[in-house]
Every structure is written in structure tokens, then in C-alpha cells.
Design a protein around this motif. Structure first.
Motif, PDB file in Angstrom:
ATOM      1  N   VAL A  10       0.413 -19.409  11.649  1.00  0.00           N
ATOM      2  CA  VAL A  10       0.487 -20.818  12.025  1.00  0.00           C
ATOM      3  C   VAL A  10       0.380 -21.647  10.750  1.00  0.00           C
ATOM      4  O   VAL A  10      -0.571 -21.477   9.973  1.00  0.00           O
ATOM      5  N   THR A  12       0.495 -25.561   9.348  1.00  0.00           N
ATOM      6  CA  THR A  12       0.573 -26.995   9.604  1.00  0.00           C
ATOM      7  C   THR A  12       1.409 -27.648   8.502  1.00  0.00           C
ATOM      8  O   THR A  12       1.399 -27.212   7.357  1.00  0.00           O
ATOM      9  N   HIS A  67      -4.940 -30.143  17.491  1.00  0.00           N
ATOM     10  CA  HIS A  67      -5.333 -28.800  17.061  1.00  0.00           C
ATOM     11  C   HIS A  67      -5.823 -27.960  18.235  1.00  0.00           C
ATOM     12  O   HIS A  67      -5.543 -26.758  18.308  1.00  0.00           O
ATOM     13  N   ALA A  71      -4.049 -24.514  19.389  1.00  0.00           N
ATOM     14  CA  ALA A  71      -4.770 -23.252  19.547  1.00  0.00           C
ATOM     15  C   ALA A  71      -4.541 -22.670  20.936  1.00  0.00           C
ATOM     16  O   ALA A  71      -4.336 -21.452  21.088  1.00  0.00           O
ATOM     17  N   ALA A  81      -3.680 -15.461  16.658  1.00  0.00           N
ATOM     18  CA  ALA A  81      -2.987 -15.573  15.371  1.00  0.00           C
ATOM     19  C   ALA A  81      -3.702 -14.717  14.341  1.00  0.00           C
ATOM     20  O   ALA A  81      -4.863 -14.338  14.523  1.00  0.00           O
ATOM     21  N   TYR A  84      -3.648 -18.511   9.290  1.00  0.00           N
ATOM     22  CA  TYR A  84      -3.617 -19.956   9.503  1.00  0.00           C
ATOM     23  C   TYR A  84      -3.536 -20.626   8.146  1.00  0.00           C
ATOM     24  O   TYR A  84      -4.403 -20.426   7.289  1.00  0.00           O
ATOM     25  N   ALA A  86      -3.562 -24.185   6.512  1.00  0.00           N
ATOM     26  CA  ALA A  86      -3.838 -25.615   6.672  1.00  0.00           C
ATOM     27  C   ALA A  86      -3.174 -26.351   5.516  1.00  0.00           C
ATOM     28  O   ALA A  86      -3.760 -26.526   4.443  1.00  0.00           O
ATOM     29  N   GLY A 118      -8.699 -28.464  12.363  1.00  0.00           N
ATOM     30  CA  GLY A 118      -7.698 -27.422  12.562  1.00  0.00           C
ATOM     31  C   GLY A 118      -8.330 -26.043  12.514  1.00  0.00           C
ATOM     32  O   GLY A 118      -8.091 -25.190  13.373  1.00  0.00           O
ATOM     33  N   VAL A 119      -9.159 -25.804  11.496  1.00  0.00           N
ATOM     34  CA  VAL A 119      -9.828 -24.509  11.389  1.00  0.00           C
ATOM     35  C   VAL A 119     -10.830 -24.333  12.525  1.00  0.00           C
ATOM     36  O   VAL A 119     -10.937 -23.244  13.107  1.00  0.00           O
ATOM     37  N   MET A 122      -8.707 -23.328  15.513  1.00  0.00           N
ATOM     38  CA  MET A 122      -7.968 -22.080  15.395  1.00  0.00           C
ATOM     39  C   MET A 122      -8.859 -20.862  15.209  1.00  0.00           C
ATOM     40  O   MET A 122      -8.472 -19.743  15.564  1.00  0.00           O
ATOM     41  N   LEU A 126      -8.170 -16.811  16.072  1.00  0.00           N
ATOM     42  CA  LEU A 126      -7.761 -16.013  14.918  1.00  0.00           C
ATOM     43  C   LEU A 126      -8.346 -14.612  15.064  1.00  0.00           C
ATOM     44  O   LEU A 126      -9.550 -14.447  15.322  1.00  0.00           O
ATOM     45  N   ILE A 132      -7.255 -17.287   6.361  1.00  0.00           N
ATOM     46  CA  ILE A 132      -7.100 -18.738   6.385  1.00  0.00           C
ATOM     47  C   ILE A 132      -6.801 -19.189   4.966  1.00  0.00           C
ATOM     48  O   ILE A 132      -7.497 -18.797   4.020  1.00  0.00           O
TER      49      ILE A 132
END
Length: 249
Positions: A10, A12, A67, A71, A81, A84, A86, A118-119, A122, A126, A132
Motif C-alpha cells: 500500500v 500513499t 486511512h 485499512a 498487507a 506500507y 507512507a 495512516g500507520v 494500517m 499489516l 513500513i
């Protein structure tokens, strides 16, 4: 190539610049790719350019609800996922004395707030052993004219990444920061450099970069691939500068 075969990534801000180059490379390496971006048509165009079954999920990275929805979509569509990135971000170059509240709020909302939430959203989807990558900037370490707010947002991202590297260690999730230097993307035009002055601007900037040129988005994508793949399996908590040595000067 298949270094990411069987993985879901994923990204962004994957509709342009470094994000798009990363999405293309990850897809070529076998990953199922999901990209986000604010403008639906631009996201759709990028999905067609990426190919390989890429999926677009338009939305505003400054909005935590986006976000959470992303997710949920990733969980339902892919079961989770593995990577990720970002990457979504904005920049306004303004001296501190001239920064408006709107400029300040926009940069922190998209760059710092967007990365954090976002984190946060997600992480539960994850898979253990995932990766990440938080896209930072040379500006978080090197003082650049007109970058005080932008630098602050990227410094915050660095602090987040270091914390997350420890927070997620028991799940085997690696967290790293990728910090580009000047890169040849559409951001040059967004900074207000007219086409007829671009060559002069690039020459001026190249004089401040030991390798003597801007980075190509594909070079940042290759660095992201290292951090995302098994090639970087024992790397976590670092700030990988891909800046042509600019931080040294």
C-alpha cells in the motif's frame, strides 16, 4: 523479477513522483499494489500506468477516516498487507516570518498527521514480518532556506519511525525512514519554477549536491525496494538518505 511476489503493498501518494515510481517497481517485482491520492482521475490514470492489477483508493491523507477506510478495504480485498509506504506529502517553501496558519496546518496535517494515523490504521492489518517505510526528507537534518515548517513535519516523521521500530519489533515489522534529496519530479513546477528557468534552477541545485544532479524517482524507488524486500531483512529504525551526498555539505 519477483522479490515481492505474493506481497501486498500500500503506497500513499502513489499517483505521482516517487510514489508512482515505487508503485511501478513494486508491481514489476510481483507485488499487488494499492495506491492512494487525493484526485480520483489522477489515481485512475496512475493505476492504468502501473498495470499488473494495481488498485486505486482515492482519499485525503490528512483525514484519519480515509486511512481507516483504506485499512478496511485492504483487509477485505487482500486479507491484509505486507508493505506500507507512507509517502503522501506536500511542501510550501516560505520563510518563517511569512508562514500563514493555513500553510502550517496543511503541511502538518498531510505530512505528519497523515503519516501517523495512516500507520495507526494500517498496523493492525499489516502482517507480521512486514515493512513500513516512512518517506521523510533531507530537510529534516539539513537546514534549507524556506523549509522550517516542512522540515518540522519530516522531523516528526523520523521520530515516529524510530518509535514504531521498537513498538512493532515483537511482530517482526521493520520500520525505516527514506529521506530523498532534490528529486526530478513535478514538485519543481509546484515550487513555482517556470519551465524556462528549470535548467538554471537545476544547475544551481546540482552545485550543492556532491553527485552533481537531481535524483531520479526510480532511484528512490530502488531504495524503497531494498527496505521493503528481504534484501533489507535486518534493517530497521534507520534513516536512509538518498540525497547524492547533499547532507554532507
Amino acid at each position: 523479477m519477483s522479490s515481492l511476489k505474493g506481497k501486498t503493498a500500500v503506497i500513499t501518494g502513489g499517483n505521482s513522483g516517487i510514489g508512482l515510481a515505487t508503485a511501478k517497481l513494486f508491481a514489476r517485482e510481483g507485488a499487488e499494489v494499492v495506491i492512494t491520492g487525493r484526485r480520483g482521475q489522477v489515481v485512475d490514470d496512475a493505476v492504468r500506468e502501473i498495470g499488473a492489477g494495481a488498485v486505486g483508493f482515492p482519499g485525503d491523507s490528512a483525514d484519519p477516516a480515509h486511512h481507516r477506510a483504506l485499512a478496511g478495504f485492504v483487509r477485505e480485498r487482500f486479507g491484509g498487507a505486507d508493505i506500507y509506504v507512507a509517502n503522501a506529502g506536500v511542501i510550501t517553501i516560505t520563510a518563517s516570518s511569512d508562514v500563514t496558519e493555513a500553510e502550517y496546518d496543511q503541511q502538518f496535517a498531510i505530512n505528519a498527521r497523515g503519516t501517523f494515523f495512516g500507520v495507526q490504521s494500517m498496523a493492525p492489518v499489516l502482517r507480521d514480518g512486514g515493512a513500513i517505510i516512512c518517506v521523510g526528507s533531507l530537510a529534516s537534518d539539513k537546514v534549507l532556506d524556506g523549509h522550517p515548517v516542512y522540515a518540522g513535519t519530516k522531523a516528526a516523521i523520523g521520530a515516529f519511525a524510530r518509535s514504531w521500530a521498537l513498538e512493532f519489533k515483537d511482530r517482526g515489522i521493520r520500520v525505516n525512514m527514506l529521506s530523498p534529496g532534490p528529486t526530478d519530479t513535478a514538485i519543481v513546477e509546484k515550487l513555482g519554477v517556470p519551465p524556462e528557468e528549470r535548467a538554471g534552477f537545476e544547475a544551481m541545485m546540482a552545485g550543492a549536491i556532491p553527485l552533481g544532479r537531481f535524483a531520479r524517482p526510480e532511484e528512490l524507488a530502488q531504495a524503497a525496494l531494498f527496505l521493503a524486500s528481504d534484501a533489507g531483512s535486518f534493517v530497521t529504525g534507520i534513516n536512509l538518505r538518498v540525497d547524492g551526498g547533499m547532507a554532507l555539505l
